[in-house]
Scaffold this motif. Structure first.
Motif, short mmCIF file in Angstrom:
data_model
loop_
_atom_site.label_atom_id
_atom_site.label_comp_id
_atom_site.label_asym_id
_atom_site.label_seq_id
_atom_site.Cartn_x
_atom_site.Cartn_y
_atom_site.Cartn_z
N HIS A 255 25.35 -14.84 -10.81
CA HIS A 255 25.29 -14.61 -9.36
C HIS A 255 25.14 -15.96 -8.66
CE1 HIS A 255 24.84 -10.26 -9.94
NE2 HIS A 255 23.98 -10.56 -10.90
N GLY A 256 25.89 -16.13 -7.57
CA GLY A 256 25.80 -17.36 -6.80
C GLY A 256 27.18 -17.98 -6.65
N PRO A 257 27.25 -19.22 -6.22
CA PRO A 257 26.11 -20.06 -5.86
C PRO A 257 25.46 -19.63 -4.55
CG PRO A 257 28.18 -21.18 -5.37
CD PRO A 257 28.54 -19.92 -6.09
N ALA A 258 24.15 -19.85 -4.48
CA ALA A 258 23.38 -19.60 -3.27
C ALA A 258 22.74 -20.92 -2.85
CB ALA A 258 22.32 -18.53 -3.51
N PHE A 259 22.32 -21.01 -1.58
CA PHE A 259 21.82 -22.27 -1.03
C PHE A 259 20.42 -22.09 -0.46
CE2 PHE A 259 26.53 -22.97 0.12
CZ PHE A 259 26.80 -23.46 -1.15
N PHE A 260 19.63 -23.14 -0.57
CA PHE A 260 18.36 -23.20 0.17
C PHE A 260 18.07 -24.66 0.47
CE2 PHE A 260 17.37 -23.44 -4.29
CZ PHE A 260 16.23 -24.22 -4.44
N ASP A 261 17.23 -24.90 1.49
CA ASP A 261 16.99 -26.29 1.87
C ASP A 261 15.89 -26.89 1.01
OD1 ASP A 261 14.34 -26.04 3.17
OD2 ASP A 261 15.41 -24.85 4.67
N ARG A 262 15.75 -28.21 1.12
CA ARG A 262 14.86 -28.94 0.22
C ARG A 262 13.39 -28.67 0.46
NH1 ARG A 262 15.93 -35.12 2.40
NH2 ARG A 262 15.61 -34.73 4.61
N THR A 263 13.03 -28.03 1.56
CA THR A 263 11.63 -27.72 1.82
C THR A 263 11.28 -26.29 1.43
OG1 THR A 263 12.09 -27.04 4.10
CG2 THR A 263 11.58 -29.37 3.72
N SER A 264 12.28 -25.54 0.97
CA SER A 264 12.07 -24.13 0.64
C SER A 264 12.01 -23.93 -0.86
CB SER A 264 13.18 -23.27 1.24
OG SER A 264 13.23 -23.40 2.64
N ARG A 265 11.73 -22.71 -1.27
CA ARG A 265 11.68 -22.33 -2.68
C ARG A 265 12.95 -21.55 -3.03
NH1 ARG A 265 6.82 -22.83 -5.00
NH2 ARG A 265 7.31 -21.23 -6.53
N PRO A 266 13.26 -21.45 -4.33
CA PRO A 266 14.49 -20.72 -4.71
C PRO A 266 14.54 -19.30 -4.18
CG PRO A 266 13.63 -21.96 -6.58
CD PRO A 266 12.61 -22.08 -5.49
N ALA A 268 14.07 -18.37 -1.37
CA ALA A 268 14.64 -18.38 -0.02
C ALA A 268 16.15 -18.59 -0.03
CB ALA A 268 13.98 -19.48 0.82
N ALA A 269 16.73 -18.75 -1.21
CA ALA A 269 18.17 -19.01 -1.29
C ALA A 269 18.95 -17.85 -0.70
CB ALA A 269 18.57 -19.25 -2.74
N THR A 270 20.04 -18.19 -0.04
CA THR A 270 20.84 -17.17 0.61
C THR A 270 22.30 -17.30 0.24
OG1 THR A 270 21.57 -16.29 2.76
CG2 THR A 270 21.08 -18.64 2.65
N THR A 271 22.95 -16.17 0.08
CA THR A 271 24.39 -16.15 -0.07
C THR A 271 25.01 -15.71 1.26
OG1 THR A 271 24.27 -13.90 -0.94
CG2 THR A 271 24.35 -15.69 -2.54
N GLY A 272 24.20 -15.80 2.30
CA GLY A 272 24.68 -15.47 3.64
C GLY A 272 25.08 -16.73 4.38
N ARG A 273 24.62 -16.90 5.60
CA ARG A 273 25.05 -18.01 6.44
C ARG A 273 24.14 -19.20 6.18
NH1 ARG A 273 28.04 -15.23 10.45
NH2 ARG A 273 27.80 -16.82 12.05
N PHE A 274 24.71 -20.33 5.87
CA PHE A 274 23.93 -21.53 5.62
C PHE A 274 24.73 -22.74 6.10
CE2 PHE A 274 21.77 -24.94 3.51
CZ PHE A 274 20.47 -24.49 3.36
N ARG A 275 24.03 -23.67 6.70
CA ARG A 275 24.68 -24.90 7.15
C ARG A 275 23.81 -26.08 6.79
NH1 ARG A 275 23.90 -24.65 13.77
NH2 ARG A 275 21.62 -24.85 13.76
N VAL A 276 24.45 -27.23 6.68
CA VAL A 276 23.76 -28.47 6.38
C VAL A 276 24.52 -29.60 7.06
CG1 VAL A 276 25.04 -28.76 4.22
CG2 VAL A 276 22.88 -29.97 4.53
N GLU A 277 23.80 -30.58 7.57
CA GLU A 277 24.46 -31.67 8.27
C GLU A 277 24.96 -32.72 7.30
OE1 GLU A 277 20.99 -34.73 9.57
OE2 GLU A 277 21.11 -32.88 10.73
N VAL A 284 21.33 -26.02 -4.59
CA VAL A 284 22.26 -24.98 -5.03
C VAL A 284 21.60 -24.17 -6.14
CG1 VAL A 284 24.56 -24.52 -5.94
CG2 VAL A 284 24.17 -26.54 -4.49
N LEU A 285 21.65 -22.85 -6.00
CA LEU A 285 21.01 -21.95 -6.96
C LEU A 285 22.07 -21.09 -7.66
CD1 LEU A 285 18.30 -20.59 -8.03
CD2 LEU A 285 18.65 -18.92 -6.21
N TRP A 286 21.89 -20.93 -8.98
CA TRP A 286 22.75 -20.05 -9.78
C TRP A 286 21.83 -19.21 -10.66
CZ3 TRP A 286 27.70 -18.56 -10.27
CH2 TRP A 286 28.12 -17.98 -11.48
#
Length: 405
Positions: A255-266, A268-277, A284-286
């Motif tokens: 399942h994945g890949p899913a994303f979460f930011d560097r201040t969060s825990r796995p 919190a990873a989402t396969t929904g809407r995610f953006r990064v500058e 990246v979570l798998w």
């Protein structure tokens, strides 16, 4: 694979009237010496802890506590002269003071004499030249050298690590260089002793964990142990078997890949809407119910938006207990990348599984990375041509099989 972990068994000697206990073949007996002058509220406690049931040649921990409560002797206040003597040691053992958590302990590492016989032996504890307790400790007989090849009995996977060990803790053995040869390995494998590893107690434990080539053929192979003079010492046979359709580790359940930011825990990873500058960092979570053997060493996430391919490492933290095996790693977004949607791809099971999601990269606006109104991450599974190579850790694969049975 990770090397086999040895549970440390305690062989305890308890002096000055404290009750004793034994484990893994160690039996402790204790009694106070006649005329012992000790306050009724204090006891000296001695432990001899070993990983090999106090075998001849094994290095053991010796720990003495309770000394601070004894009346000052010839040594006066401060550091006391604490000595342990026993026929299992070739000399009196002087212990050093160590303060941990506010508690004073006297400790030493000492090897059990190679001449020690199996049985119960007396132990004496002296503080400042005064005997404060007697006890008895049991040792076991020396064991003949043992060569082991640790691989799944149904067959090690191509690309998997195989555990090799030579336990040479036996009186009279002197070699310091051993090698394992096999047609299954690309080259001879040297065995080494790691003084800081799990087997530091055994000065004659030599180990290695070579990786099988990904293209090694199915079959039964012999591992031959040779000494520094090239003489054959022992041989062991093991099987190699690639994963096949129907095996849990053939395509798994990724399942994945899913994303979460560097201040969060796995979590919190989402396969929904995610953006990064641009120039930011995204993790990246798998996850995979039945990961392919060896993927904790080779799983990666790739994207044209990343500075470089991202290794995804197995999450062995307590937070991952009870969850499907998961892997993650931080990816830095290229600072010069144009805003837009970029695919992120994870290939697993030696190419048999490929899934791609999309990450929205925005201009570097100082807002930071995190979930937003970006593009929906969608995963699409696609089967690739089957590879003959399958790898991983034997113990991990055994646990996965147990879960599915």
């Amino acid at each position: 694979m990770g090397q086999t972990k040895r549970a440390r068994a305690a062989v305890a000697v308890v002096c000055a009237g404290v009750l004793g206990w034994g484990a893994a073949g160690g039996v402790a007996e204790a009694h106070a010496p006649s005329g012992h002058a000790e306050s009724s509220h204090h006891s000296v406690h001695v432990e001899v802890n070993g990983a090999f049931e106090a075998r001849p040649g094994e290095i053991v921990d010796i720990v003495v506590t309770g000394v601070a409560g004894l009346p000052a002797g010839g040594g006066g206040a401060g550091v006391r002269a604490v000595v342990v003597t026993s026929p299992v040691f070739s000399r009196p053992v002087r212990l050093a003071l160590a303060v941990e958590g506010g508690q004073a302990r006297y400790t030493a590492h000492e090897a059990v004499s190679l001449a020690a016989k199996a049985g119960r032996h007396p132990v004496r504890v002296e503080v400042d030249g005064r005997v404060v307790g007697h006890g008895r400790v049991r040792t076991v007989a020396a064991k003949r050298p043992e060569f082991r090849v640790v691989a799944d009995r149904t067959g090690a996977r191509p690309g998997e690590r195989v555990g090799l060990s030579f336990d040479d803790l036996y009186p009279g053995e002197q070699g310091t260089s051993f090698t394992v040869r096999s047609r299954a390995f690309r080259a001879p494998v040297p065995l080494r002793h790691d003084t800081g590893g799990l087997d530091w107690n055994n000065p004659r434990m030599f180990t290695a964990a070579p990786q099988l080539p990904p293209d090694v053929k199915d079959g039964t192979y012999e591992a031959e142990l040779v000494g520094p003079d090239g003489r054959r010492i022992a041989g062991r046979r093991f099987a190699v078997r690639a994963a096949r359709p129907g095996d849990s580790d053939y395509v798994g359940k990724g399942h994945g890949p899913a994303f979460f930011d560097r201040t969060s825990r796995p979590e919190a990873a989402t396969t929904g809407r995610f953006r990064v500058e641009a120039g930011g960092i995204v993790k990246v979570l798998w996850s995979d119910v039945d990961p392919d053997a060896g993927e904790e060493e080779r799983l990666t996430a790739t994207s044209a938006a990343f500075d470089a391919p991202v290794p995804l490492r197995r999450d062995d933290s307590k937070a991952a207990d009870g969850d499907d095996p998961r892997f993650f790693g931080p990816a830095r977004i290229r600072a010069d990348v144009s805003p837009g949607s970029y695919p992120v791809t994870v290939v697993s099971h030696h190419g048999r599984v490929k899934k791609t999601g999309h990450l929205l990269v925005t201009e570097a606006d100082g807002v930071g990375d995190g979930p937003g109104n970006g593009l929906l991450l969608t995963g699409a599974g696609a089967g690739a041509a089957a590879l003959a190579a399958v790898g991983g850790a034997v113990g991990f694969r055994r646990r996965q099989r147990a879960r599915t049975n």
